[in-house]
Motif scaffolding. Sequence first.
Motif, PDB file in Angstrom:
ATOM      1  N   ARG A 242       0.828  -1.215   0.000  1.00 23.01           N
ATOM      2  CA  ARG A 242       0.000   0.000   0.000  1.00 23.01           C
ATOM      3  C   ARG A 242       0.856   1.256   0.000  1.00 23.01           C
ATOM      4  NH1 ARG A 242      -4.987  -1.747   4.040  1.00 23.01           N
ATOM      5  NH2 ARG A 242      -5.425  -3.709   3.000  1.00 23.01           N
ATOM      6  N   THR A 243       1.314   1.658   1.162  1.00 26.05           N
ATOM      7  CA  THR A 243       2.158   2.851   1.275  1.00 26.05           C
ATOM      8  C   THR A 243       3.409   2.477   2.050  1.00 26.05           C
ATOM      9  OG1 THR A 243       0.172   4.197   1.406  1.00 26.05           O
ATOM     10  CG2 THR A 243       2.213   5.244   2.076  1.00 26.05           C
ATOM     11  N   VAL A 244       4.571   2.810   1.518  1.00 22.60           N
ATOM     12  CA  VAL A 244       5.831   2.498   2.213  1.00 22.60           C
ATOM     13  C   VAL A 244       6.744   3.714   2.141  1.00 22.60           C
ATOM     14  CG1 VAL A 244       5.761   0.004   1.709  1.00 22.60           C
ATOM     15  CG2 VAL A 244       6.936   1.544   0.130  1.00 22.60           C
ATOM     16  N   GLN A 245       7.752   3.715   2.990  1.00 22.93           N
ATOM     17  CA  GLN A 245       8.777   4.753   2.891  1.00 22.93           C
ATOM     18  C   GLN A 245       9.586   4.461   1.615  1.00 22.93           C
ATOM     19  OE1 GLN A 245       8.958   7.195   5.388  1.00 22.93           O
ATOM     20  NE2 GLN A 245      10.353   8.214   3.984  1.00 22.93           N
ATOM     21  N   GLY A 246       9.765   5.447   0.743  1.00 20.35           N
ATOM     22  CA  GLY A 246      10.568   5.235  -0.458  1.00 20.35           C
ATOM     23  C   GLY A 246      11.999   5.698  -0.220  1.00 20.35           C
ATOM     24  N   THR A 247      12.848   5.461  -1.207  1.00 18.50           N
ATOM     25  CA  THR A 247      14.211   5.987  -1.064  1.00 18.50           C
ATOM     26  C   THR A 247      14.391   7.150  -2.035  1.00 18.50           C
ATOM     27  OG1 THR A 247      15.134   4.516  -2.711  1.00 18.50           O
ATOM     28  CG2 THR A 247      15.154   3.702  -0.445  1.00 18.50           C
ATOM     29  N   VAL A 248      15.055   8.184  -1.558  1.00 15.69           N
ATOM     30  CA  VAL A 248      15.222   9.363  -2.420  1.00 15.69           C
ATOM     31  C   VAL A 248      16.108   9.031  -3.619  1.00 15.69           C
ATOM     32  CG1 VAL A 248      14.717  11.226  -0.819  1.00 15.69           C
ATOM     33  CG2 VAL A 248      16.972  10.253  -0.809  1.00 15.69           C
ATOM     34  N   ASP A 249      17.052   8.085  -3.440  1.00 19.04           N
ATOM     35  CA  ASP A 249      17.919   7.722  -4.569  1.00 19.04           C
ATOM     36  C   ASP A 249      17.102   7.121  -5.705  1.00 19.04           C
ATOM     37  OD1 ASP A 249      20.089   8.623  -3.263  1.00 19.04           O
ATOM     38  OD2 ASP A 249      20.753   6.655  -2.516  1.00 19.04           O
ATOM     39  N   GLU A 250      16.225   6.190  -5.350  1.00 25.49           N
ATOM     40  CA  GLU A 250      15.389   5.571  -6.391  1.00 25.49           C
ATOM     41  C   GLU A 250      14.515   6.632  -7.052  1.00 25.49           C
ATOM     42  OE1 GLU A 250      12.716   1.678  -6.221  1.00 25.49           O
ATOM     43  OE2 GLU A 250      11.547   3.492  -5.841  1.00 25.49           O
ATOM     44  N   MET A 251      13.957   7.536  -6.232  1.00 25.22           N
ATOM     45  CA  MET A 251      13.090   8.585  -6.764  1.00 25.22           C
ATOM     46  C   MET A 251      13.878   9.468  -7.754  1.00 25.22           C
ATOM     47  SD  MET A 251      12.569  12.060  -6.080  1.00 25.22           S
ATOM     48  CE  MET A 251      13.124  12.373  -4.430  1.00 25.22           C
ATOM     49  N   ARG A 252      15.084   9.871  -7.349  1.00 21.92           N
ATOM     50  CA  ARG A 252      15.866  10.758  -8.238  1.00 21.92           C
ATOM     51  C   ARG A 252      16.259  10.032  -9.520  1.00 21.92           C
ATOM     52  NH1 ARG A 252      19.293  12.488  -3.295  1.00 21.92           N
ATOM     53  NH2 ARG A 252      17.912  14.030  -2.372  1.00 21.92           N
ATOM     54  N   LEU A 253      16.640   8.768  -9.365  1.00 18.97           N
ATOM     55  CA  LEU A 253      17.041   7.973 -10.535  1.00 18.97           C
ATOM     56  C   LEU A 253      15.885   7.834 -11.535  1.00 18.97           C
ATOM     57  CD1 LEU A 253      19.760   6.571 -11.042  1.00 18.97           C
ATOM     58  CD2 LEU A 253      18.700   4.413 -10.312  1.00 18.97           C
ATOM     59  N   SER A 254      14.664   7.712 -10.987  1.00 18.13           N
ATOM     60  CA  SER A 254      13.482   7.552 -11.855  1.00 18.13           C
ATOM     61  C   SER A 254      13.312   8.762 -12.768  1.00 18.13           C
ATOM     62  CB  SER A 254      12.214   7.427 -11.025  1.00 18.13           C
ATOM     63  OG  SER A 254      12.295   6.370 -10.134  1.00 18.13           O
ATOM     64  N   PHE A 255      13.813   9.930 -12.327  1.00 19.72           N
ATOM     65  CA  PHE A 255      13.604  11.149 -13.112  1.00 19.72           C
ATOM     66  C   PHE A 255      14.922  11.715 -13.647  1.00 19.72           C
ATOM     67  CE2 PHE A 255       9.781  10.365 -10.849  1.00 19.72           C
ATOM     68  CZ  PHE A 255       8.801  10.672 -11.775  1.00 19.72           C
ATOM     69  N   GLU A 256      15.883  10.830 -13.799  1.00 15.54           N
ATOM     70  CA  GLU A 256      17.173  11.239 -14.357  1.00 15.54           C
ATOM     71  C   GLU A 256      16.978  11.702 -15.804  1.00 15.54           C
ATOM     72  OE1 GLU A 256      20.099   8.125 -14.398  1.00 15.54           O
ATOM     73  OE2 GLU A 256      21.560   9.453 -13.450  1.00 15.54           O
TER      74      GLU A 256
END
Length: 429
Positions: A242-256
């Motif tokens: 459902r809802t989890v803590q994400g990682t900022v690295d993965e988030m930034r990489l997704s929008f590289e």
Amino acid sequence: MKVIIVGAGLGGLACAISCRREGLDVLLLERAPKILPIGAGIQVSANASRIAHRLGVLPVLLERAIQPEKLEIRRYDNGSVLYIRPGRENMVQKYGSPWFVIHRADYHEIMMQEAIRLGVDIRLGCTVEGLDFDKSQVLVQDGETLSADVIIGADGLWSTTREILLGHQSPPVETGDLAYRATLSREEIEALDDPEVKAIYDRQVVTVWLGPDKHCVFYPISQGNTYNLVLLRPDNMPAGARTVQGTVDEMRLSFEGWDNVLTKILSQINSVLKWKLCHHEELATWTKGCITLLGDACHPTLPYQGQGAAMAVEDGAVLGRLLGLLDSEPLFKGTSAKFIPEILNLYEGIRKSRTTINVQGATANRFWYHLADGPMQEKRDVALRGGPDSTGWCFLRPDYWNDLVGFDAVADAECAFEEWLSQKGESIQ
Ligand SMILES: Cc1cc2nc3c(=O)[nH]c(=O)nc-3n(C[C@H](O)[C@H](O)[C@H](O)COP(=O)(O)OP(=O)(O)OC[C@H]3O[C@@H](n4cnc5c(N)ncnc54)[C@H](O)[C@@H]3O)c2cc1C
């Protein structure tokens, strides 16, 4: 008439306020022991602000809201502007009510305070586990049973009341997308000390970047002291999460490789939550006897039209008004309770088509928002820039927007009630 509402989200609160304004007794049961702010910003379109006006909370909401100057859509890689939709007076002139953005915690608190002021009986830490359709009762966690003339399941995306009402498991359908939600403070963004970024954040605008399989939404809330970011991308969470803590690295990489300005903003984010996005295109039924559903419990949607909570508050306001009209109708003095199932069916009938159109519209937006570069994307961008529109995309049709946000849900319900009443009156005579 006594009403039990399960769930004190925005939909449940709108329903509680609306019922109290009609003079009905309201017991609101909420699982959470404390109300904590979840999520960050929320867009409130004209159809939802019209409901806030009806419920008497619009002036207080506007004190804490920002009315954006415009919606601005940009291309993902170079940030070039594809589309502008003016806000403020333009929205009021076109749709009769304002469009604003606000912190969810403010929105929720204002609704909660109004419900308390009007005398809604609110029980926190109260989880509903069962429904008795014959006795019109709810069963709560500690084994207590509570009775009412009407029971409304407003318990959100992972609704328990939906499954009991349908009589089988009915988890929402995973859409294949997820959202990262984050906020950053004005100080954090100012620390970049970057004129290019300042040109984006130092204004009251909802900015959207569109790119292949993904998009981002960015806007100021809390008097411009906080910025809200929602980043949408293909889901890589395990099924059923459902809802989890994400990682900022993965988030930034997704929008590289996205717009420089966005990349710089993302560099300042320290924490993100990751939400699986689910929907239900159309539930078979919302109503059984004196029990019905509202909001995300019966029509959860991708948030790509900013209308999930708007539809939930419309449902709540409509239910309260219809029940109030029934309760005060002289023709049914002393017998109105027997017509509750009919009124709930009337509610479902008028709300289902509208909310289904919304769920479908959000899915259509995903298709057009997330196009890979190529002929379809070029066609979309020509239309967004005001050129010939060969897309058929609902987002670009003025009549679609007029129906979606120019709509007065309560007035619509009043007409439907009048029609029902005249048929009823004829059959009684
Ligand atoms: C990323 C994202 C962005 C969004 N942006 C927007 C936007 O800009 N504009 C907009 O209009 N919408 C937006 N939405 C949609 C919006 O958040 C939801 O549609 C809306 O909050 C649904 O309200 P609700 O009252 O139906 O349910 P909820 O807000 O989920 O409330 C349900 C309540 O029921 C309680 N509950 C659950 N089970 C039980 C139980 N068994 N017993 C008692 N209580 C129970 C829960 O604790 C909760 O308080 C967005 C959604 C997402 C994910």
